[in-house]
Design an enzyme around this catalytic site. Sequence first.
Site, PDB file in Angstrom:
ATOM      1  N   ASP A  66      87.454  -4.570  -9.434  1.00  0.00           N
ATOM      2  CA  ASP A  66      86.551  -3.692 -10.223  1.00  0.00           C
ATOM      3  C   ASP A  66      87.302  -3.102 -11.414  1.00  0.00           C
ATOM      4  OD1 ASP A  66      84.276  -2.376 -11.002  1.00  0.00           O
ATOM      5  OD2 ASP A  66      84.533  -0.705  -9.629  1.00  0.00           O
ATOM      6  N   LYS A 107      91.547  15.956  -4.626  1.00  0.00           N
ATOM      7  CA  LYS A 107      90.098  15.795  -4.607  1.00  0.00           C
ATOM      8  C   LYS A 107      89.580  16.230  -3.249  1.00  0.00           C
ATOM      9  CE  LYS A 107      86.279  12.719  -5.669  1.00  0.00           C
ATOM     10  NZ  LYS A 107      85.879  11.440  -6.266  1.00  0.00           N
ATOM     11  N   TYR A 119      80.058  14.713  -5.064  1.00  0.00           N
ATOM     12  CA  TYR A 119      80.626  14.735  -3.730  1.00  0.00           C
ATOM     13  C   TYR A 119      81.749  15.745  -3.553  1.00  0.00           C
ATOM     14  CZ  TYR A 119      78.082  10.362  -3.639  1.00  0.00           C
ATOM     15  OH  TYR A 119      77.113   9.424  -3.729  1.00  0.00           O
ATOM     16  N   GLY A 120      82.165  16.416  -4.582  1.00  0.00           N
ATOM     17  CA  GLY A 120      83.244  17.364  -4.384  1.00  0.00           C
ATOM     18  C   GLY A 120      83.847  17.855  -5.679  1.00  0.00           C
ATOM     19  N   VAL A 167      87.696  18.482  -8.027  1.00  0.00           N
ATOM     20  CA  VAL A 167      89.067  18.051  -8.263  1.00  0.00           C
ATOM     21  C   VAL A 167      89.843  19.226  -8.832  1.00  0.00           C
ATOM     22  CG1 VAL A 167      90.563  16.426  -9.455  1.00  0.00           C
ATOM     23  CG2 VAL A 167      88.299  15.696  -8.677  1.00  0.00           C
ATOM     24  N   GLY A 187      87.466  19.539 -12.484  1.00  0.00           N
ATOM     25  CA  GLY A 187      86.107  19.020 -12.651  1.00  0.00           C
ATOM     26  C   GLY A 187      85.476  18.825 -11.282  1.00  0.00           C
ATOM     27  N   GLY A 209      82.002  16.660  -9.101  1.00  0.00           N
ATOM     28  CA  GLY A 209      80.956  15.646  -9.120  1.00  0.00           C
ATOM     29  C   GLY A 209      80.005  15.882  -7.974  1.00  0.00           C
TER      30      GLY A 209
END
Length: 722
Positions: free
Chosen positions: A155, A63, A45-46, A48, A41, A43
């Site tokens: 988080d 990644k 920014y880069g 995977v 996949g 996104g």
Amino acid sequence: MDFQRTENQSSDEQSRAQALSLKPARPPVQLPGYELRRFLGSGAYGEVWVAIDRTTGRQVAIKFYAHGGGVDWSMLAREVEKLAFLSADRYVVQLLDVGWESQPRYYVMEYVEQGSLEDRLKREQTLPVRDAVTLFRDIAVGLLHAHGKGVLHCDLKPANILLDQDGRPRLADFGQSRLSSEQTPALGTLFYMAPEQADLEAVPDVQWDVYALGALLYCMLTGAPPYRTEAAVAQLDKMTNLEERLSRYRKLIEDAPPPAAHRQVPGVDRQLADIVDGCLASDRARRYANVQEVLDALRERQKQRSRRPLMALSLAGPALLLLVMAIFAGSWFSTAMDESDEVLRMRALESNSFAAKYVATSVTNKFEEYAGAVEDVAASYRFQTLLASTLDAPSIVEWRERMNDPELSDAEREALREQFVNDPARQPLQDRLNELLADPDEVHVESWFVTAAGGLQVARAPVGGTIGRNYGWRSYYHGDIEDHEPAWRPGESDHIQRTNLSAVYYSDVTHRWTVTISTPIYIDEPAPSGEAGGEALGRRFLGVLGVSADVGRFLDLPEASRQLFAVLVDWRDGPNKGLILQHPLFEKLRSAENEVPERFESYHIEEEELPAFGALSVRERYVDPLSRDPEGKDYDMHWLAEAAPVGMRDRDTGFVVIVQQSYEGAIGNTLERLRQRLFSTSLVAGAAIALATTILWWLMIRSFGRQRRSAAQTKAPVAAAK
């Protein structure tokens, strides 16, 4: 203060991420020691990739930060630092390698095959209580290990819990984590974040993770995090900056009553509900002090559950339950099916009602779009002067006077009409209508036309046989409910005063029911000499501008099919009341015969048959009028129907939209599957209860036997001593 929070992507970055994730790419770079197998996949920014570690043969996830222009490298470095600190902990996704000096930068982590807890919740909505508790316990143990090494996650949320091949959880995404000795605040995720954490001056605390742990369990049980409602989200979205948003979030939690939806979940006992409450307490003094206390509470719950005495189950209980099931199974099954049928019918009718309103609104928008188009043209001074100059041309004045004579024979009228059509004085007006019809920015209609005062049609695009004929008898000109006889001629005041929706008529050209949207055309001219000194302006009625449109253009029901579709009905007073204007059967007939047989004009819906006015029984068992025709046998079925009126300019147009859905398509198949499932479940339940009863009897008999043997063994030495 060096304050860090979870990174947010802009809308452009999200769009870019979505586009990139739709297609695999070649690896950005080949890494020594790794064999890149497949694209996983990407996104904003880069990318995977899944790879194989050539040394160990282990699957890993790599990644690459190939699009890292907006990446906060310090936050990523912090995450790598914490992951390295927690290496070898089976409850944490393991960091295996880092290439910060590489171009592009990358890091290597173990490959976790089952995705995230968020992915599972999206598929299943909620988890079984046992699965939720098991995951909760493992996550708590993982947090306890992290806290033991001085790392606070800060988080915790479903997206940051990954599931391995056995479905066991792993903690991930330590980008917001802090060491217990750090004083730097960290924001979590709304509705998973403790209220005191939502403060730019907050000092990290283990109780933040305790709160998020409780929010996770609450979400697994109910399908949503605590306090999250549409109203709450709307309030937070109104906040203009981060500090206001955080302050509102804290107040929202402090003012709201404690969450209680988890207590309504089947299978959630009071002790488990208390554990959730103990984690989610907004008052830190009432919240568990640390994760160890949460685990202690879980162990105590399990201990008490295991202490439930087997003897509490009497021999008569299971036997009585089996007997009751045998007696009432038939009645229960029938009641369950009837109730399910009613619930499903009500839901289907609610859905149809929404669809009918949606389609009616779509028709309204079309009517208003057409009305706006003709009004804009009619209000144009250029068009007004063009029409006035055309009508005042001497030849046109003469033609209008002669052709409006109702005593003309057909042959005389046709001869005059041909000359009128070819009159050069009429051509500029004709050209303007041709431009309107061809203009892609104008509404898409069948025709544009102008009917002059008195009823004579002076221009039409496309050019047709209606030019030069008198249509003052049509409702689009005089505005009455229905058309008059063709020989009828209007008086000076017998014309529409505002934009009008005509009576429907069947077009011999398109073979479709057609409606005309028309509006009067006026022009301001100086009053005749001798009246008010010749200086005042008078308002002169020039005629009517209209467009004709196929009523079938107005219907728009997404995912329409033979078992779910919309029907348009004329419900205005007059001979056409109840007339079906658009129906899927009409399209089928046009495809085969190029027109709809005239007999379909006789199929009308009566008032007691219209779902909008009929009783619930009418809406639940609607009969399609066209099913009475031999061509409409496919529509002879059980229908669920709802209706909605069509308006225009805050007025009822008299048109009605009916959305009808076949009972079998909406409910029948679902009900049949439910019937089969209930029946098979009843059989399995009966067998299971019988088996459970037998096992309980066996265990109890065995227990009694052991007690007897133990008592006998105890008594034997005593007797020997005596």
